[in-house]
Design a protein around this motif. Structure first.
Motif, mmCIF file in Angstrom:
data_model
loop_
_atom_site.group_PDB
_atom_site.id
_atom_site.type_symbol
_atom_site.label_atom_id
_atom_site.label_comp_id
_atom_site.label_asym_id
_atom_site.label_seq_id
_atom_site.Cartn_x
_atom_site.Cartn_y
_atom_site.Cartn_z
ATOM 1 N N PHE A 69 0.821 -1.204 0.000
ATOM 2 C CA PHE A 69 0.000 0.000 0.000
ATOM 3 C C PHE A 69 0.859 1.260 0.000
ATOM 4 C CE2 PHE A 69 -2.258 3.356 2.353
ATOM 5 C CZ PHE A 69 -3.351 3.527 1.522
ATOM 6 N N MET A 70 1.874 1.295 0.853
ATOM 7 C CA MET A 70 2.733 2.474 0.932
ATOM 8 C C MET A 70 3.529 2.667 -0.361
ATOM 9 S SD MET A 70 1.985 3.917 3.712
ATOM 10 C CE MET A 70 3.248 5.154 3.810
ATOM 11 N N LEU A 71 3.931 1.569 -0.995
ATOM 12 C CA LEU A 71 4.652 1.665 -2.266
ATOM 13 C C LEU A 71 3.723 2.199 -3.357
ATOM 14 C CD1 LEU A 71 7.430 1.202 -3.465
ATOM 15 C CD2 LEU A 71 6.737 -1.118 -4.037
ATOM 16 N N ALA A 72 2.467 1.752 -3.366
ATOM 17 C CA ALA A 72 1.497 2.266 -4.334
ATOM 18 C C ALA A 72 1.249 3.759 -4.104
ATOM 19 C CB ALA A 72 0.192 1.481 -4.225
ATOM 20 N N CYS A 73 1.165 4.167 -2.841
ATOM 21 C CA CYS A 73 0.988 5.595 -2.526
ATOM 22 C C CYS A 73 2.180 6.410 -3.018
ATOM 23 C CB CYS A 73 0.810 5.788 -1.017
ATOM 24 S SG CYS A 73 -0.743 5.162 -0.381
ATOM 25 N N PHE A 74 3.375 5.892 -2.826
ATOM 26 C CA PHE A 74 4.579 6.582 -3.276
ATOM 27 C C PHE A 74 4.576 6.742 -4.792
ATOM 28 C CE2 PHE A 74 8.908 6.140 -4.990
ATOM 29 C CZ PHE A 74 9.435 7.345 -4.562
ATOM 30 N N HIS A 75 4.236 5.653 -5.510
ATOM 31 C CA HIS A 75 4.210 5.726 -6.976
ATOM 32 C C HIS A 75 3.150 6.701 -7.459
ATOM 33 C CE1 HIS A 75 7.272 2.801 -7.735
ATOM 34 N NE2 HIS A 75 6.659 1.866 -7.035
ATOM 35 N N ALA A 76 1.997 6.711 -6.803
ATOM 36 C CA ALA A 76 0.939 7.660 -7.182
ATOM 37 C C ALA A 76 1.407 9.091 -6.937
ATOM 38 C CB ALA A 76 -0.331 7.363 -6.398
ATOM 39 N N TYR A 77 2.113 9.307 -5.842
ATOM 40 C CA TYR A 77 2.636 10.644 -5.530
ATOM 41 C C TYR A 77 3.663 11.079 -6.577
ATOM 42 C CZ TYR A 77 5.380 14.230 -3.156
ATOM 43 O OH TYR A 77 6.044 15.377 -2.850
ATOM 44 N N MET A 78 4.567 10.162 -6.936
ATOM 45 C CA MET A 78 5.602 10.506 -7.904
ATOM 46 C C MET A 78 5.027 10.710 -9.304
ATOM 47 S SD MET A 78 8.327 10.791 -6.181
ATOM 48 C CE MET A 78 9.626 10.823 -7.390
ATOM 49 N N LYS A 79 3.964 9.990 -9.627
ATOM 50 C CA LYS A 79 3.342 10.087 -10.944
ATOM 51 C C LYS A 79 2.541 11.383 -11.086
ATOM 52 C CE LYS A 79 0.782 7.078 -14.060
ATOM 53 N NZ LYS A 79 -0.016 5.851 -14.135
ATOM 54 N N GLY A 80 1.878 11.797 -10.020
ATOM 55 C CA GLY A 80 1.026 12.993 -10.068
ATOM 56 C C GLY A 80 1.852 14.269 -10.086
ATOM 57 N N GLY A 81 1.200 15.333 -10.427
ATOM 58 C CA GLY A 81 1.883 16.620 -10.431
ATOM 59 C C GLY A 81 2.006 17.120 -8.993
ATOM 60 N N ARG A 82 3.205 17.308 -8.554
ATOM 61 C CA ARG A 82 3.400 17.766 -7.192
ATOM 62 C C ARG A 82 3.948 19.184 -7.199
ATOM 63 N NH1 ARG A 82 7.491 13.699 -8.181
ATOM 64 N NH2 ARG A 82 9.327 14.974 -8.088
#
Length: 84
Positions: A69-82
């Protein structure tokens, strides 16, 4: 109690016997760490108790481990515009 005996050179050469209770458990020593994959590295993070509980619940609802779950959250964060 053990019987008293005279200390002779032959008595001092007797092999030492280690009691089984003084040895480490064999079941713990023989178990390999099969659950940790070779390419994975543990990462420790300190977060508030309430947030940790929310993460555990969210991972369980998605049938994932906390790591997945935490790895998926990290990938979603890195993929999205931050924005920083």
């Amino acid at each position: 109690m053990a019987k008293a005996m005279t200390l002779t050179p032959d008595a001092l050469k007797a092999p030492q016997i280690t009691p089984k209770a003084a040895t480490p458990a064999r079941s713990l020593a023989a178990q390999p760490k099969a659950d940790i994959k070779a390419d994975q590295v543990p990462l420790q993070v300190r977060i508030p108790r309430e947030e940790a509980r929310a993460i555990k619940i969210a991972a369980a609802e998605r049938d994932q481990t906390i790591s997945e779950f935490m790895l998926a959250c990290f990938h979603a964060y890195m993929k999205g515009g931050r924005t920083s």
